[in-house]
Each structure stands twice: as C-alpha cells, then as structure tokens.
Design a protein around this motif. Structure first.
Motif, short mmCIF file in Angstrom:
data_model
loop_
_atom_site.label_atom_id
_atom_site.label_comp_id
_atom_site.label_asym_id
_atom_site.label_seq_id
_atom_site.Cartn_x
_atom_site.Cartn_y
_atom_site.Cartn_z
N SER A 35 0.82 -1.21 0.00
CA SER A 35 0.00 0.00 0.00
C SER A 35 0.86 1.26 0.00
O SER A 35 0.33 2.37 -0.13
CB SER A 35 -0.94 0.02 1.22
OG SER A 35 -0.20 -0.02 2.43
N LYS A 77 -3.97 -1.95 7.74
CA LYS A 77 -4.54 -0.89 8.56
C LYS A 77 -6.02 -0.63 8.31
O LYS A 77 -6.54 0.39 8.77
CB LYS A 77 -3.74 0.40 8.36
CG LYS A 77 -2.27 0.24 8.72
CD LYS A 77 -1.51 1.53 8.57
CE LYS A 77 -0.03 1.35 8.88
NZ LYS A 77 0.23 0.91 10.25
N TYR A 78 -6.71 -1.47 7.60
CA TYR A 78 -8.10 -1.18 7.24
C TYR A 78 -9.05 -1.94 8.17
O TYR A 78 -9.30 -3.13 7.99
CB TYR A 78 -8.37 -1.53 5.79
CG TYR A 78 -7.45 -0.82 4.81
CD1 TYR A 78 -7.13 0.52 4.99
CD2 TYR A 78 -6.89 -1.48 3.73
CE1 TYR A 78 -6.29 1.19 4.12
CE2 TYR A 78 -6.05 -0.83 2.85
CZ TYR A 78 -5.75 0.50 3.05
OH TYR A 78 -4.92 1.15 2.17
N VAL A 81 -12.21 -3.61 6.49
CA VAL A 81 -11.85 -4.74 5.63
C VAL A 81 -11.36 -5.92 6.47
O VAL A 81 -11.51 -7.08 6.09
CB VAL A 81 -10.78 -4.32 4.61
CG1 VAL A 81 -10.41 -5.48 3.70
CG2 VAL A 81 -11.28 -3.14 3.77
N SER A 82 -10.78 -5.63 7.63
CA SER A 82 -10.24 -6.71 8.46
C SER A 82 -11.32 -7.69 8.91
O SER A 82 -11.02 -8.85 9.21
CB SER A 82 -9.53 -6.13 9.69
OG SER A 82 -10.46 -5.65 10.67
N THR A 89 -5.19 -10.12 8.30
CA THR A 89 -4.91 -9.06 9.26
C THR A 89 -4.01 -9.55 10.39
O THR A 89 -3.03 -8.89 10.74
CB THR A 89 -6.23 -8.51 9.84
OG1 THR A 89 -7.06 -8.03 8.76
CG2 THR A 89 -5.97 -7.38 10.82
N TYR A 141 -8.72 -5.85 13.15
CA TYR A 141 -7.64 -4.87 13.13
C TYR A 141 -7.33 -4.37 14.54
O TYR A 141 -6.17 -4.37 14.98
CB TYR A 141 -8.01 -3.70 12.23
CG TYR A 141 -7.05 -2.54 12.33
CD1 TYR A 141 -5.76 -2.63 11.82
CD2 TYR A 141 -7.41 -1.36 12.98
CE1 TYR A 141 -4.86 -1.57 11.94
CE2 TYR A 141 -6.53 -0.30 13.10
CZ TYR A 141 -5.25 -0.42 12.58
OH TYR A 141 -4.36 0.62 12.70
N SER A 182 -5.58 6.35 1.06
CA SER A 182 -6.47 5.30 1.56
C SER A 182 -7.87 5.44 0.97
O SER A 182 -8.41 6.54 0.90
CB SER A 182 -6.57 5.37 3.09
OG SER A 182 -7.64 4.56 3.56
N HIS A 184 -10.47 4.48 2.38
CA HIS A 184 -11.42 4.37 3.49
C HIS A 184 -11.43 5.59 4.41
O HIS A 184 -12.34 5.72 5.22
CB HIS A 184 -11.10 3.13 4.33
CG HIS A 184 -11.06 1.86 3.53
ND1 HIS A 184 -12.19 1.24 3.05
CD2 HIS A 184 -10.01 1.10 3.11
CE1 HIS A 184 -11.85 0.15 2.38
NE2 HIS A 184 -10.54 0.05 2.41
N ASN A 185 -10.45 6.48 4.32
CA ASN A 185 -10.35 7.60 5.25
C ASN A 185 -11.16 8.81 4.78
O ASN A 185 -11.30 9.06 3.58
CB ASN A 185 -8.89 8.00 5.43
CG ASN A 185 -8.08 6.93 6.14
OD1 ASN A 185 -8.64 6.00 6.73
ND2 ASN A 185 -6.76 7.03 6.08
#
Length: 318
Positions: A35, A77-78, A81-82, A89, A141, A182, A184-185
């Motif tokens: 990533s 770090k998601y 998704v974890s 993870t 996570y 990211s 997701h952020n």
C-alpha cells in the motif's frame, strides 16, 4: 544512530521518515509496497523492499545499516476490511510483529516505537479516552493492534526490548507529494469527491453532538511524526517511557466542521449529502493527550484549516 522504519513508504511512515531526516537522524526504510509508494521515500534514504514476515530480510537490513532502533508502522490498517480478512490481518499485524521482534533479538536492537491504534478501545464508554480507559476492540484490526502491544511487552520482559506504543486516532493532512491515498479515510474521500465534481457525504446527522454529526479526534500527520521522533530520542537516551500513549486532541472535531473547513479552504460552495448512519458509529471519540505532552512533547500545532489545506494541496491532481 540509525532507525529502521517499517512501512516507511506509506502515508504515515513517509512523514515519519521526513521528520527523522529533519532531526538529523539516519533512517532505513523497509516496505513491501503493498500500500506504500516507492516515490514517497526520499532520495538518499536506503530502501529495502521486503515483507515484515521475512525475518531474514529484516535481520540483514538491520545488520547492513547498523540499525540501533525501530519504528514499526508496517501492517494492514483497514479496520472495516479486516472483518472480511481476519486471517490476513492477524498474519500481517501479529505474525509480522513477531518476525520483527525476532530480528531485533537476533541483532541486539532494543529500542522500539510501535504504531498502535485507537481501534484498541473499540467504542469507549467515556467522553474522554485516557490510557487507563478499558480496551474493547471491535474488529480484527483493533484486536491485532492490541495483541501487538502485548507481544511487544512480553518481548520487553524476556529480551530487554525498551518500547512504547503510540495509539493513533484520525491522522490527516499531508506534506507536499505525500498524499493519503487510503480508500477508506474521510479526508481522501472528501478530496476525491470534490476533485471529481461530486458532493461529499456525511453518514448520519442525528448524533448526540452539538451539530448532529459525530465527533472524532483529528491530528495532523506532521504533529504525529514529530511525536515518533521524540519517542525515539527518549528511548535512545535511556529514558523510561509509558507503555502506551494516546496522540489525541482533547476536544475533537465534528464531521460537519471538517466539511465546513473544506468549503472554506477550497472555495467550493457545497452542502454535504446526508446518508444513513453507519452501524456501530459512536457519537463521540476524543482522547486526552496529556501523558504524551508530558513525556514526548506531543502538541496539536496545526489547526483544522491547516489540516484541510495541506491535504488539498497534496491531492494527486494538484
């Protein structure tokens, strides 16, 4: 003195690398680029493309570059998704940390700053989170980060590793060329929407907060990076640090305040769309950074306008 930065090609890691450079401390970066971005590593900084699951590669990097301490940021770090990828993870965040510790023990490196997370707290039952607040992680996570803290503490007792864990909340902002990518952020999602001519979205406006949108701790990545350097210096000087520090603002910002700041900074007049709440989203999560301020000089040196302006300036299309 040379510090190994795992995950140093990522968004947060690359800012940590820059902060070490500004402090005149040599670093070497290990990153598998799953990533991260190779061009986020400055010219002249040694780069090793390797996974933290590869103990031999870590050991060789430590020996080849005379590493004296480690900042461990690499990991998956998601949080959302974890839930779908718990095995991945745990492999990255727990097994990977074990491999790193094995390499440190093999090479006699004893100083470690660990990138932990506010996800270890889950949904806090208090208005202001302190380091004494009970941990109730609600995702693989968050669980993996808490287990990472335990694992490091165990290695400290068994092998003399001196360590501290920094629990992050919402890290935002950027130096030029080091955008948060990211998917997701909040900040990159808002930036992407605005650059594509879409209207950003708020998930719920009926929370028990002053403006109805949920409140979170947002901290500028440059302030966060400075805390890593201060922690590393303290460990290198033989100072005893707390096992865990929160890097929080103490008051927080609402999602609406973030949206208002984006409109003000960008000059784009928009009214966010209001969508339904996301299941499990608490009204407010804000942390007390008093301990970190006392011991490693933690401070919020950037305003919300600074956070937004730097993220907007660093957008890929800028």
């Amino acid at each position: 003195m040379t510090w190994l930065v795992t995950g140093g090609a990522g968004y947060i890691g690359s800012h940590v690398v820059r902060a070490f450079g500004e402090a005149g401390i040599a670093v070497v970066v290990v990153d598998d680029l799953s990533s991260g971005h190779r061009d986020y590593v400055p010219d002249g900084v040694p780069f090793v493309e390797a996974s933290i699951l590869d103990t031999a590669a870590l050991t060789e990097a430590i020996r080849a570059h005379g590493v004296t301490g480690v900042v461990h940021l690499a990991g998956f770090k998601y949080a959302g998704v974890s839930v779908q990828r718990p095995l991945h993870t745990y492999e990255q965040n727990v097994t990977g940390t074990a491999h790193l510790l094995e390499a440190m023990v093999a090479t006699g490196v004893t100083d470690l700053v660990f990138s932990s997370s506010a996800a270890t707290y889950g949904t806090p039952r208090v208005d202001l989170v302190t380091e004494a607040t009970e941990t109730h992680p609600e995702s693989p996570y968050g669980e993996s980060k808490l287990i990472g803290e335990w694992l490091i503490a165990d290695a400290g007792r068994a092998h003399g590793i001196r360590h501290t864990s920094l629990r992050y909340f919402n890290v935002v902002g950027s130096l030029p060329g080091l955008a948060d990518t990211s998917p997701h952020n909040l900040f990159p999602l808002v930036v992407q929407a605005l650059t594509q001519g879409r209207t950003p979205r708020i998930n719920g406006d009926d929370y028990a907060t002053p403006d109805g949108t949920n409140v979170r701790d947002y901290v500028h990545v440059v302030d966060l990076a400075a805390a890593h350097v201060a922690a590393a210096k303290a460990l290198a000087a033989g100072r005893e640090l707390e096992r865990v520090y929160n890097l929080g603002s103490g008051d927080g910002l609402s999602v609406k305040q973030i949206m208002d700041a984006f409109a003000q900074v960008t000059g784009l007049d928009f009214t966010p769309e209001i969508g339904p709440r996301r299941p499990g989203d608490p009204d407010r999560i804000v942390a007390d950074g008093t301990l970190a301020a006392r011991d490693i000089g933690w401070a919020m040196r950037h305003t919300v306008q600074d956070m937004v302006a730097s993220a907007w300036a660093a957008r890929p299309s800028a």
